[in-house]
Design an enzyme around this catalytic site. Structure first.
Site, PDB file in Angstrom:
ATOM      1  N   ARG A 110       0.819  -1.216   0.000  1.00 41.41           N
ATOM      2  CA  ARG A 110       0.000   0.000   0.000  1.00 41.41           C
ATOM      3  C   ARG A 110       0.853   1.265   0.000  1.00 41.41           C
ATOM      4  O   ARG A 110       0.377   2.327  -0.411  1.00 41.41           O
ATOM      5  CB  ARG A 110      -0.918   0.011   1.229  1.00 41.41           C
ATOM      6  CG  ARG A 110      -1.963  -1.091   1.230  1.00 41.41           C
ATOM      7  CD  ARG A 110      -2.805  -1.011   2.490  1.00 41.41           C
ATOM      8  NE  ARG A 110      -3.782  -2.087   2.557  1.00 41.41           N
ATOM      9  CZ  ARG A 110      -4.601  -2.272   3.588  1.00 41.41           C
ATOM     10  NH1 ARG A 110      -4.544  -1.436   4.627  1.00 41.41           N
ATOM     11  NH2 ARG A 110      -5.458  -3.271   3.591  1.00 41.41           N
TER      12      ARG A 110
ATOM     13  N   HIS B 284      -0.470  -5.287  -4.738  1.00 40.06           N
ATOM     14  CA  HIS B 284      -1.524  -4.309  -4.465  1.00 40.06           C
ATOM     15  C   HIS B 284      -1.719  -3.378  -5.652  1.00 40.06           C
ATOM     16  O   HIS B 284      -2.852  -3.010  -5.980  1.00 40.06           O
ATOM     17  CB  HIS B 284      -1.180  -3.509  -3.206  1.00 40.06           C
ATOM     18  CG  HIS B 284      -2.269  -2.587  -2.759  1.00 40.06           C
ATOM     19  ND1 HIS B 284      -3.495  -3.030  -2.308  1.00 40.06           N
ATOM     20  CD2 HIS B 284      -2.329  -1.234  -2.710  1.00 40.06           C
ATOM     21  CE1 HIS B 284      -4.260  -2.000  -2.008  1.00 40.06           C
ATOM     22  NE2 HIS B 284      -3.577  -0.898  -2.242  1.00 40.06           N
TER      23      HIS B 284
ATOM     24  N   ASP C 225     -13.593  -2.442  -5.682  1.00 37.45           N
ATOM     25  CA  ASP C 225     -13.319  -1.006  -5.632  1.00 37.45           C
ATOM     26  C   ASP C 225     -12.470  -0.616  -6.842  1.00 37.45           C
ATOM     27  O   ASP C 225     -12.032  -1.464  -7.629  1.00 37.45           O
ATOM     28  CB  ASP C 225     -12.654  -0.599  -4.317  1.00 37.45           C
ATOM     29  CG  ASP C 225     -11.315  -1.298  -4.089  1.00 37.45           C
ATOM     30  OD1 ASP C 225     -10.663  -1.670  -5.086  1.00 37.45           O
ATOM     31  OD2 ASP C 225     -10.918  -1.478  -2.933  1.00 37.45           O
TER      32      ASP C 225
ATOM     33  N   LYS D  62     -14.916   4.449  -2.696  1.00 40.77           N
ATOM     34  CA  LYS D  62     -14.611   4.564  -1.273  1.00 40.77           C
ATOM     35  C   LYS D  62     -13.532   5.618  -1.064  1.00 40.77           C
ATOM     36  O   LYS D  62     -12.822   6.028  -1.979  1.00 40.77           O
ATOM     37  CB  LYS D  62     -14.151   3.221  -0.701  1.00 40.77           C
ATOM     38  CG  LYS D  62     -12.776   2.788  -1.164  1.00 40.77           C
ATOM     39  CD  LYS D  62     -12.338   1.498  -0.509  1.00 40.77           C
ATOM     40  CE  LYS D  62     -10.920   1.136  -0.953  1.00 40.77           C
ATOM     41  NZ  LYS D  62     -10.460  -0.126  -0.349  1.00 40.77           N
TER      42      LYS D  62
ATOM     43  N   ARG E 199     -10.453   6.368   1.911  1.00 37.72           N
ATOM     44  CA  ARG E 199      -9.793   5.941   3.143  1.00 37.72           C
ATOM     45  C   ARG E 199      -9.569   7.145   4.036  1.00 37.72           C
ATOM     46  O   ARG E 199      -9.140   8.212   3.573  1.00 37.72           O
ATOM     47  CB  ARG E 199      -8.466   5.248   2.827  1.00 37.72           C
ATOM     48  CG  ARG E 199      -7.856   4.536   4.027  1.00 37.72           C
ATOM     49  CD  ARG E 199      -6.798   3.556   3.596  1.00 37.72           C
ATOM     50  NE  ARG E 199      -7.348   2.459   2.817  1.00 37.72           N
ATOM     51  CZ  ARG E 199      -7.947   1.395   3.337  1.00 37.72           C
ATOM     52  NH1 ARG E 199      -8.098   1.291   4.647  1.00 37.72           N
ATOM     53  NH2 ARG E 199      -8.408   0.443   2.558  1.00 37.72           N
TER      54      ARG E 199
ATOM     55  N   ASP F  72      -7.622  -7.349   5.077  1.00 38.25           N
ATOM     56  CA  ASP F  72      -6.769  -7.057   6.229  1.00 38.25           C
ATOM     57  C   ASP F  72      -7.624  -7.088   7.499  1.00 38.25           C
ATOM     58  O   ASP F  72      -7.832  -8.135   8.104  1.00 38.25           O
ATOM     59  CB  ASP F  72      -6.081  -5.719   6.034  1.00 38.25           C
ATOM     60  CG  ASP F  72      -5.033  -5.436   7.107  1.00 38.25           C
ATOM     61  OD1 ASP F  72      -4.823  -6.299   7.974  1.00 38.25           O
ATOM     62  OD2 ASP F  72      -4.424  -4.356   7.081  1.00 38.25           O
ATOM     63  N   THR F  73      -8.137  -5.963   7.931  1.00 40.14           N
ATOM     64  CA  THR F  73      -9.011  -5.939   9.114  1.00 40.14           C
ATOM     65  C   THR F  73     -10.464  -6.194   8.755  1.00 40.14           C
ATOM     66  O   THR F  73     -11.316  -6.257   9.641  1.00 40.14           O
ATOM     67  CB  THR F  73      -8.903  -4.585   9.828  1.00 40.14           C
ATOM     68  OG1 THR F  73      -9.351  -3.553   8.937  1.00 40.14           O
ATOM     69  CG2 THR F  73      -7.470  -4.304  10.253  1.00 40.14           C
ATOM     70  N   ALA F  74     -10.761  -6.317   7.459  1.00 34.54           N
ATOM     71  CA  ALA F  74     -12.115  -6.552   6.948  1.00 34.54           C
ATOM     72  C   ALA F  74     -13.030  -5.352   7.147  1.00 34.54           C
ATOM     73  O   ALA F  74     -14.244  -5.478   7.015  1.00 34.54           O
ATOM     74  CB  ALA F  74     -12.737  -7.807   7.567  1.00 34.54           C
ATOM     75  N   GLY F  75     -12.466  -4.173   7.441  1.00 36.20           N
ATOM     76  CA  GLY F  75     -13.285  -2.982   7.594  1.00 36.20           C
ATOM     77  C   GLY F  75     -13.948  -2.570   6.287  1.00 36.20           C
ATOM     78  O   GLY F  75     -15.157  -2.321   6.241  1.00 36.20           O
TER      79      GLY F  75
END
Length: 391
Positions: free
Chosen positions: A129, A163, A201, A224, A226, A255-258
């Site tokens: 990232r 990525h 996305d 989206k 960030r 990653d955190t599934a957010g």
């Protein structure tokens, strides 16, 4: 008088390779040729390295890789690797910084052991990232990692679903980037889901479009944003028709599934009936597993590019192995064949990959992709069913 050139006698390549796939104790007595290859691994994902070796009909090479009490990493190669084609399987996954240092130290050890060629096999590339300066006074860490791998002595890199594709350009050595899109899409084809729509996305839109084309499904885009440096995203819009359909959310990693949970909630507001998720890399940092468990997702499909510990295994999480894909790429790189040709017959090959399992050596699978194949009898000694093909 006719002059006839003397052709050098053929080197016993196959005989040498046959001796290599015996026991570890016999490796040192086998004849050494530059066209032999060996697979080694660190501590990041040894199970994947063993599966890749099994696919190729061999066993991982012997090496000691551990930490001292003072957290210094020690590496010792226990085999003779002089002039051999070495492949180091080491995703830069948890613990990320330790995995990176293990990889760098192993590369240096093999370089100093006079390995003929060193290929860093990095199924998951951490810091992906950090590929641009999107804020003042921040580093481009993805480039830094690339420089470190190059300076350590790697001759080429084999990776999967970066990525961003431009990370390949951070390296001054050849980079082969594989993708799990074909394998993941084939999995959903075999589920025979009707009224399907693929959701992603903007960052993964190009590969998601390929995913949708294979499934013959429409593509919807999630817009989206960030928020700062937090692992949290704010959804803006769902672009595309999704009402009344079954959705598959596809991304390069979870990653955190957010973001995944925000996407699920947005699709539920838009009237989607069923929601599935899939990604190449299951990082699953806390609280990702709890979020997936409590969500309305029917299933989440990942690959084993990153190991999934028992504590994170849920009934709704399905893990597909990428060992046949990486193993086939290693075989082609070693022989100087086209890696891109792996996807010239993706439906046939990916179906075979999904069928491949450890212990499936006698499964009668034959590949005929017509690109770069060997004549009968010239194949390197491989024992797994999928690897027996002429691919």
């Amino acid at each position: 008088m006719v002059l006839r050139s003397r052709e050098p006698p053929a080197r016993p390549v196959r005989a040498a390779r046959d001796q290599l796939v015996t026991t570890f104790g016999d490796r040192e007595t086998a004849p050494l040729y530059a066209d032999q290859f060996e697979i080694y691994h660190g501590n990041a994902n040894p199970d994947l390295a063993r599966k890749i070796s099994r696919y190729l009909g061999s066993e991982p090479g012997r090496a000691e890789v551990f930490q001292f009490a003072n957290e210094n990493i020690f590496v010792k190669i226990l085999d003779n690797v002089r002039e051999k084609d070495v492949f180091l399987v080491q995703p830069t996954s948890h613990p990320v910084n330790q995995s990176i240092m293990e990889l760098l130290i192993m590369i240096d050890a093999f370089k100093r052991a006079s390995a003929g060629r060193i290929t860093a096999v990095i199924p998951f590339y951490a810091y992906g990232r950090s590929d641009k300066k999107d804020q003042p006074r921040v580093p481009i860490t993805a480039r830094l990692i690339a420089d470190m791998i190059t300076v350590a002595g790697a001759d080429r890199v084999l990776t999967m679903d970066l990525h961003q594709g431009q990370i390949q350009g951070f390296f001054n050595i050849p980079v082969d980037e594989l993708t799990a899109v074909h394998m993941l899409s084939r999995y959903f084809i075999d589920k025979h889901i009707e009224d399907l729509v693929v959701v992603t996305d903007l960052g993964f839109a190009k590969r998601a479009r390929q995913f949708a084309e294979i499934l013959e499904a429409p593509l919807a885009i999630i817009e989206k944003r960030r928020i700062g440096n937090l692992d949290r995203a704010e959804l803006m819009n769902v672009i595309g028709e999704v009402r009344g359909k079954r959705a598959v959310i596809v991304d390069d990693e979870i990653d955190t599934a957010g973001t995944l949970m925000e996407t699920v909630r947005a699709l539920e507001r838009e009237g989607v009936n069923e929601i599935y998720g899939c990604a190449t890399h299951g990082v699953l940092s806390d609280p990702a597993v709890d979020r997936i468990r409590e969500s309305s997702l029917r299933e989440v499909v990942l690959t084993d590019s990153i190991p999934l510990p028992p504590a994170k295994r849920l009934q709704k999480i399905k893990v597909l192995t990428v060992a046949p894909l990486i193993g086939e790429a290693i075989k082609r790189i070693h022989r100087g064949e086209s890696v891109g040709a792996l996807f010239s017959s993706e439906l046939t090959f990916t179906q075979e990959m999904l069928l491949w399992e450890e212990g499936s050596e006698d499964r009668p699978v034959v590949r005929r992709d017509g690109d770069g194949g060997d004549a009968a009898g010239d194949e390197a000694p491989v024992t797994s069913a999928l690897a027996r093909g002429d691919g």
